[in-house]
Design an enzyme around this catalytic site. Sequence first.
Site, PDB file in Angstrom:
ATOM      1  N   ASP A  64     -14.753 -64.207  -7.432  1.00  0.00           N
ATOM      2  CA  ASP A  64     -14.874 -65.586  -6.937  1.00  0.00           C
ATOM      3  C   ASP A  64     -14.379 -65.763  -5.505  1.00  0.00           C
ATOM      4  OD1 ASP A  64     -12.202 -65.210  -7.414  1.00  0.00           O
ATOM      5  OD2 ASP A  64     -11.929 -66.905  -8.766  1.00  0.00           O
ATOM      6  N   HIS A  65     -13.597 -64.814  -5.002  1.00  0.00           N
ATOM      7  CA  HIS A  65     -13.003 -64.998  -3.676  1.00  0.00           C
ATOM      8  C   HIS A  65     -13.943 -64.549  -2.553  1.00  0.00           C
ATOM      9  CE1 HIS A  65      -9.290 -65.987  -5.613  1.00  0.00           C
ATOM     10  NE2 HIS A  65      -8.596 -65.938  -4.507  1.00  0.00           N
ATOM     11  N   ASP A 119      -3.303 -63.838  -9.658  1.00  0.00           N
ATOM     12  CA  ASP A 119      -3.594 -64.964  -8.783  1.00  0.00           C
ATOM     13  C   ASP A 119      -2.557 -66.034  -9.079  1.00  0.00           C
ATOM     14  OD1 ASP A 119      -6.045 -66.189  -7.013  1.00  0.00           O
ATOM     15  OD2 ASP A 119      -4.907 -67.702  -8.123  1.00  0.00           O
ATOM     16  N   ARG A 379      -3.474 -75.773  -1.228  1.00  0.00           N
ATOM     17  CA  ARG A 379      -2.668 -75.234  -0.126  1.00  0.00           C
ATOM     18  C   ARG A 379      -3.217 -75.689   1.212  1.00  0.00           C
ATOM     19  NH1 ARG A 379      -1.477 -69.433  -2.853  1.00  0.00           N
ATOM     20  NH2 ARG A 379       0.267 -70.256  -4.034  1.00  0.00           N
ATOM     21  N   SER A 534       0.567 -67.042  -1.865  1.00  0.00           N
ATOM     22  CA  SER A 534      -0.284 -66.406  -2.868  1.00  0.00           C
ATOM     23  C   SER A 534       0.394 -65.194  -3.489  1.00  0.00           C
ATOM     24  CB  SER A 534      -1.599 -65.971  -2.230  1.00  0.00           C
ATOM     25  OG  SER A 534      -1.382 -64.807  -1.473  1.00  0.00           O
ATOM     26  N   ARG A 536      -0.851 -62.322  -3.457  1.00  0.00           N
ATOM     27  CA  ARG A 536      -1.446 -61.187  -2.735  1.00  0.00           C
ATOM     28  C   ARG A 536      -0.479 -59.997  -2.620  1.00  0.00           C
ATOM     29  NH1 ARG A 536      -3.125 -64.024   2.592  1.00  0.00           N
ATOM     30  NH2 ARG A 536      -4.074 -65.301   1.001  1.00  0.00           N
TER      31      ARG A 536
END
Length: 640
Positions: A64-65, A119, A379, A534, A536
């Site tokens: 989806d990213h 996520d 965000r 995030s 990440r």
Amino acid sequence: MGKSITHKIIEQHLVSGEMVPGTEVGLRIDQTLTQDATGTMAWLQFEAIGIGEVRTDISVSYVDHNTLQMGFRNPDDHRYLRTVAAKSGAVFSPAGTGICHQLHLENFAKPGATLIGSDSHTPTAGGIGSMAMGAGGLSVALAMAGEAYFIPMPKVVKVHLTGELTGWAAGKDVILELLRRLTVKGGVGKVFEYGGPGVESLSVPDRATITNMGAELGATTSIFPSDAKTKDFLEKMGRGNDWIELVADEDAVFDEVIEINLSELEPMVAQPHMPDLVCKVKDLAGKKIDQCAIGSCTNSSYSDLKNTAQILSGKQTPPEVDLLISPGSKQVVKMLAREGLIEPLLDAGARVLECSCGPCIGMGGSPTSAGVSVRTFNRNFEGRSGTLDGQVYLASAQTAARLALEGEFTDPATWGPAPERVELPKDVPSIRDLFVFPPEDKSVVEILRGPNIVALEDFDELPQTVEAKVLLKVEDNITTDHILPAGAEITALRSNIPAISQYIFSRVDAEFVNRMKEHGTGVILGGENYGQGSSREHAALGPRHLGVKAVIVKSLARIHRANLVNFGILPLLLVDPSDYDKLSEGDDLVIPAGAMTPGGTIDITTASGKTVAVTNDLTKKELEIIQSGGLLNAVRNNQS
Ligand code: SF4
């Protein structure tokens, strides 16, 4: 003594530890999710563990990213994720099907289940009573391999809701109000458990918006009861069998109680560049708006977009306003299309985008230079929109749609009647056939990789004494976007650690990577809340590849701290925060890492004779993980 929902779920999943706040508990994980930006690495790690098939009830790999296909990298990653999921017994959700959290809520999340996702907005599933937490990709890989997930036992905060939302106020305004009161640090180490008579008036999408953005409080997660509304939602999704009732006991004891009267809420926005800089919409009256973007995992449900269509119906946005709409899933699009609700969006001038993260992750839809963009996202960190000086405001879908017509902030009292509160239709169309379920015979599946998918390197053990220079000194509230900027060009390198590492801190200090290359090892000095944002893990993997051995900070964000541990970087906390001023970039440090004990204090010395005391909040196990060079090394050591 009665139990909260949080305690009930943790108790049922507890594999180690005691439920005493702050002490480590290990939880059995029922479900995992990954998305493509962090998921390729999680799946490479899962492969490196060598376990074969996933051992969870269900694991879903979403794309989806990075759905744009402007070269081979993203499509290669998507193909890798599809084939590794099939080989490993996981479900695959192809690009364009929707945003992971919206899809997981609609199709897989269950009340009472534990879910971790690579996520940070995984808590969205808390909207239907899942204990859902954002985690590093490696923790997710381990959970897929059947290992427990370890967290400090959280404190449980009851958010006692009374009253009912009125007028233009929406679920988003509940979480904006909490952010206004508690700030982005207010939830660290806590679960926000919603209760009280106001809960039943909130729809599941409203609840999911609130739990989604609970991540911005820094919370472990947020959770709503599973009640009649949840049952109705799951039945309409064709998953009535997944429903169980889950409520806190009448006499449950909470660590803290916060009261919110829903009837008193009015439309609010978070101002640039922090989700907690919240004010009332009316306080900004007169400020011009260049762009509105409706979507993201926070506000892209059927009810958000039906409200949007109702507000826009028969009207047009002024030409100076760029209106973008990204639906959360194809199921949402199918429902809107069936009810003739796409046409009003198109006629109003909106650009209806793919069902993906899109503008939220800077994949298109960047605002103009210094442009004011009102977004329904979670965000608004500087530069995240793709425009460095973009001015991003966060609001509900209703507020963003209405402001798109106004072209400037106005007082909601002048907006006329608010749209009706939307219920899901009885016959929700299924999109289950769009998911790729794993085949019975996995031996025939070949995992396909492209040139951008680079196997993980091995990391060395941490030396007993770390001798390294401070090669970067940064201020408070450094986000993972500062550490590794988002954007198509950079995130396309996510499966290639040597390549992506070249962008570490590139927008903060363009020379940092060169200094790391020159010295081979280094230390980063930071302020409060280092690594917020995030999940990440590249924000830890990249520095580790470059040779960062330790970060010395005033305080650390939860998920980034876990990622530092997982990749063998020492997270050190200044005993006296004012010592931050004592240390400078270029200082040569000697860190007696071998002398560290969990929670103990050690003295760091500099070549010029300064001494600074640092501590840690590491458990014995975490310290061992760091000493062995990271979690993959530790798991392999245990296996052998
Ligand atoms: Fe996608 Fe944005 Fe949600 Fe992250 S916050 S999952 S980028 S929509």
